[in-house]
Design a protein around this motif. Structure first.
Motif, PDB file in Angstrom:
ATOM      1  N   GLY A  96       0.773  -1.229   0.000  1.00 37.05           N
ATOM      2  CA  GLY A  96       0.000   0.000   0.000  1.00 37.05           C
ATOM      3  C   GLY A  96       0.804   1.278   0.000  1.00 37.05           C
ATOM      4  N   PHE A  97       2.134   1.183  -0.020  1.00 33.79           N
ATOM      5  CA  PHE A  97       2.951   2.389  -0.079  1.00 33.79           C
ATOM      6  C   PHE A  97       2.932   2.974  -1.486  1.00 33.79           C
ATOM      7  CE2 PHE A  97       4.856   0.532   3.717  1.00 33.79           C
ATOM      8  CZ  PHE A  97       5.102   1.650   4.502  1.00 33.79           C
ATOM      9  N   GLU A  98       2.923   4.271  -1.560  1.00 34.25           N
ATOM     10  CA  GLU A  98       3.157   4.971  -2.821  1.00 34.25           C
ATOM     11  C   GLU A  98       4.622   5.397  -2.810  1.00 34.25           C
ATOM     12  OE1 GLU A  98       2.054   9.101  -5.215  1.00 34.25           O
ATOM     13  OE2 GLU A  98       1.212   8.712  -3.218  1.00 34.25           O
ATOM     14  N   VAL A  99       5.415   4.862  -3.729  1.00 33.95           N
ATOM     15  CA  VAL A  99       6.844   5.171  -3.776  1.00 33.95           C
ATOM     16  C   VAL A  99       7.120   6.053  -4.990  1.00 33.95           C
ATOM     17  CG1 VAL A  99       9.187   4.258  -3.831  1.00 33.95           C
ATOM     18  CG2 VAL A  99       7.370   2.962  -2.683  1.00 33.95           C
ATOM     19  N   VAL A 100       7.709   7.211  -4.732  1.00 38.33           N
ATOM     20  CA  VAL A 100       8.042   8.168  -5.787  1.00 38.33           C
ATOM     21  C   VAL A 100       9.555   8.315  -5.836  1.00 38.33           C
ATOM     22  CG1 VAL A 100       7.796  10.534  -6.612  1.00 38.33           C
ATOM     23  CG2 VAL A 100       5.884   9.405  -5.430  1.00 38.33           C
ATOM     24  N   GLN A 101      10.139   8.088  -6.994  1.00 37.91           N
ATOM     25  CA  GLN A 101      11.586   8.233  -7.155  1.00 37.91           C
ATOM     26  C   GLN A 101      11.926   9.642  -7.625  1.00 37.91           C
ATOM     27  OE1 GLN A 101      13.260   5.218  -9.670  1.00 37.91           O
ATOM     28  NE2 GLN A 101      12.991   3.585  -8.161  1.00 37.91           N
ATOM     29  N   ASP A 102      12.846  10.272  -6.909  1.00 35.99           N
ATOM     30  CA  ASP A 102      13.394  11.571  -7.298  1.00 35.99           C
ATOM     31  C   ASP A 102      14.768  11.297  -7.895  1.00 35.99           C
ATOM     32  OD1 ASP A 102      13.991  14.279  -7.545  1.00 35.99           O
ATOM     33  OD2 ASP A 102      14.725  14.441  -5.490  1.00 35.99           O
ATOM     34  N   GLN A 103      14.820  11.133  -9.213  1.00 36.61           N
ATOM     35  CA  GLN A 103      16.040  10.689  -9.880  1.00 36.61           C
ATOM     36  C   GLN A 103      16.930  11.863 -10.266  1.00 36.61           C
ATOM     37  OE1 GLN A 103      15.341   8.045 -13.162  1.00 36.61           O
ATOM     38  NE2 GLN A 103      13.912   6.746 -12.029  1.00 36.61           N
ATOM     39  N   ALA A 104      18.194  11.775  -9.854  1.00 37.07           N
ATOM     40  CA  ALA A 104      19.196  12.785 -10.213  1.00 37.07           C
ATOM     41  C   ALA A 104      20.550  12.260  -9.772  1.00 37.07           C
ATOM     42  CB  ALA A 104      18.894  14.130  -9.547  1.00 37.07           C
ATOM     43  N   GLY A 105      21.614  12.889 -10.224  1.00 37.63           N
ATOM     44  CA  GLY A 105      22.938  12.545  -9.741  1.00 37.63           C
ATOM     45  C   GLY A 105      23.046  12.845  -8.261  1.00 37.63           C
ATOM     46  N   ASP A 106      24.042  12.259  -7.598  1.00 39.44           N
ATOM     47  CA  ASP A 106      24.128  12.460  -6.155  1.00 39.44           C
ATOM     48  C   ASP A 106      24.493  13.900  -5.786  1.00 39.44           C
ATOM     49  OD1 ASP A 106      27.281  12.475  -5.483  1.00 39.44           O
ATOM     50  OD2 ASP A 106      26.899  11.002  -7.029  1.00 39.44           O
ATOM     51  N   ALA A 107      25.284  14.585  -6.622  1.00 40.70           N
ATOM     52  CA  ALA A 107      25.691  15.955  -6.296  1.00 40.70           C
ATOM     53  C   ALA A 107      24.504  16.906  -6.181  1.00 40.70           C
ATOM     54  CB  ALA A 107      26.710  16.458  -7.315  1.00 40.70           C
ATOM     55  N   PRO A 108      23.603  16.961  -7.171  1.00 44.61           N
ATOM     56  CA  PRO A 108      22.444  17.846  -7.001  1.00 44.61           C
ATOM     57  C   PRO A 108      21.510  17.407  -5.882  1.00 44.61           C
ATOM     58  CG  PRO A 108      22.275  16.595  -9.064  1.00 44.61           C
ATOM     59  CD  PRO A 108      23.660  16.404  -8.543  1.00 44.61           C
ATOM     60  N   ARG A 109      21.423  16.118  -5.637  1.00 42.54           N
ATOM     61  CA  ARG A 109      20.558  15.668  -4.534  1.00 42.54           C
ATOM     62  C   ARG A 109      21.148  16.056  -3.186  1.00 42.54           C
ATOM     63  NH1 ARG A 109      20.382  10.584  -4.010  1.00 42.54           N
ATOM     64  NH2 ARG A 109      21.619   9.766  -5.743  1.00 42.54           N
ATOM     65  N   ARG A 110      22.467  15.946  -3.055  1.00 40.65           N
ATOM     66  CA  ARG A 110      23.115  16.391  -1.811  1.00 40.65           C
ATOM     67  C   ARG A 110      22.978  17.900  -1.626  1.00 40.65           C
ATOM     68  NH1 ARG A 110      28.479  15.672  -2.296  1.00 40.65           N
ATOM     69  NH2 ARG A 110      28.453  14.644  -4.331  1.00 40.65           N
ATOM     70  N   ALA A 111      23.114  18.622  -2.725  1.00 36.73           N
ATOM     71  CA  ALA A 111      22.954  20.079  -2.651  1.00 36.73           C
ATOM     72  C   ALA A 111      21.540  20.444  -2.199  1.00 36.73           C
ATOM     73  CB  ALA A 111      23.266  20.704  -4.002  1.00 36.73           C
ATOM     74  N   LYS A 112      20.558  19.690  -2.666  1.00 30.44           N
ATOM     75  CA  LYS A 112      19.176  19.949  -2.266  1.00 30.44           C
ATOM     76  C   LYS A 112      18.963  19.639  -0.786  1.00 30.44           C
ATOM     77  CE  LYS A 112      15.701  17.506  -4.045  1.00 30.44           C
ATOM     78  NZ  LYS A 112      14.620  17.104  -5.000  1.00 30.44           N
TER      79      LYS A 112
END
Length: 342
Positions: free
Chosen positions: A57-73
């Motif tokens: 029952g979980f809704e899983v949403v992937q936020d796909q990007a390189g690790d550098a922009p994700r860490r910056a976020k």
């Protein structure tokens, strides 16, 4: 070289694993997962999310990007009461960095029912190891002689047959340092070696997939890559053979951290538990060639011989200096972009 201080755990010893207190059933909800795209995202969906989370029952949403922009976020959102992502896929080095930055949640292993099976070396303060492998040399025997290690791979004599992956700059610089007499705590000696290879014609590819395509078309003949990826490419009939480098085998651990201001921390822990399920770990070994991080996973002997390491090779496993990498990462990236690639 600082050899793997937790090697006994990686050799399969369970050590004295902490016993999880046993997490109560997690309520279904929306879980946002920061991850790289490509094969890894697809296999997370296939082996972790659909069988163990979506089915409950979980809704899983992937936020796909390189690790550098994700860490910056993660850093940019640190002052928000609620971030936009619950759990982030990161290397062990970046797990350490995000912990030091104060944007990752300390892991409460008592909330993970599968913590009892986790290899002790994969327990980090601010993250959990999902899969691991080591940096090796890939080569096409049709195009080049078998190298012994990193120095042979980066030898300028190979010219444009050398392939280097842009997004793996940290590990390429560590490998070059080991080849040049440096260490995981001193990458300076490897810079000259990399510049010589680049001057001789070494090609730089933006992603792992682009490197694989160049190996397939025989545009290049050798380069540095995780053993797991090499096995995956062998399965796809890309003409590569693998060599465990004589200078040492830097470890690569891919894992997950929980964002400190995650909107759904319960869901993030549920995701971690799902990725540690025995069946999910075994599937990643088959599909992606990475070693499991749980002791109850069963890998067929023939597959283990391909994705694992011999006793002699395990003695050459090198643990990275995560504190050093976190401190030097900005300078490393600047040198890579402005000097090496420039």
């Amino acid at each position: 070289m600082r050899h793997l201080t937790r090697r006994n755990a990686l050799l399969g010893a369970a050590g004295l694993p902490l016993l999880a207190r046993g997490a109560a059933a997690q309520p279904a909800g929306r879980v946002v997962v920061g991850t790289w795209g490509g094969d890894y995202a697809r296999l997370l969906r296939k082996n972790v999310e659909e069988p163990f989370l979506v089915s409950k029952g979980f809704e899983v949403v992937q936020d796909q990007a390189g690790d550098a922009p994700r860490r910056a976020k993660m850093v940019a959102e640190r002052r928000l009461p609620r971030g936009t992502v619950d759990i982030q896929g990161l290397s062990a080095a970046n797990i350490y960095e995000m912990g030091e930055a104060g944007v990752a949640e300390p892991i409460d292993y008592g909330r993970l029912k599968n913590a009892a099976n986790l290899i002790p070396a994969m327990r980090y303060q601010f993250g959990v190891g999902h899969i691991y492998s080591g940096k090796v040399v890939l080569f096409n025997p049709k195009l080049v002689e078998a190298p012994r290690g990193f120095r042979d791979c980066l030898d300028p004599k190979h010219g444009s047959k050398i392939g280097i992956i842009d997004i793996q700059y940290q590990f390429v610089m560590v490998a070059a340092a080991l080849a040049a007499g440096g260490s995981v705590s001193n990458i300076e000696p490897g810079k000259a070696l990399l510049l010589e290879a680049k001057k001789a014609g070494a090609r730089v590819y933006p992603t792992n997939e682009a490197f694989a395509q160049a190996m397939k078309t025989e545009e290049i003949g050798l380069g540095l890559m995780w053993k797991a990826r090499g096995v995956q490419w062998q399965n796809a009939d890309i003409p590569v053979q693998l060599v465990a480098p004589v200078e040492g085998i830097p470890m690569y651990v891919s894992g997950f951290s929980i964002q400190r201001n995650a909107p759904n921390k319960a869901g993030a822990y549920a995701y971690m538990d799902a990725m540690l399920e025995r069946q999910a770990q075994e599937a990643f070994a088959v599909d992606m060639g990475f070693n499991p991080t749980v002791t109850n996973a069963v890998v067929a002997p023939d597959l283990q011989a391909r994705i694992g390491f011999t006793e002699a090779e395990r003695a050459r496993l090198v643990d990275l200096d995560y504190a050093y990498l976190a401190k030097e990462n900005s300078a490393m990236k600047e040198w890579w972009d402005k000097v090496f690639k420039g």
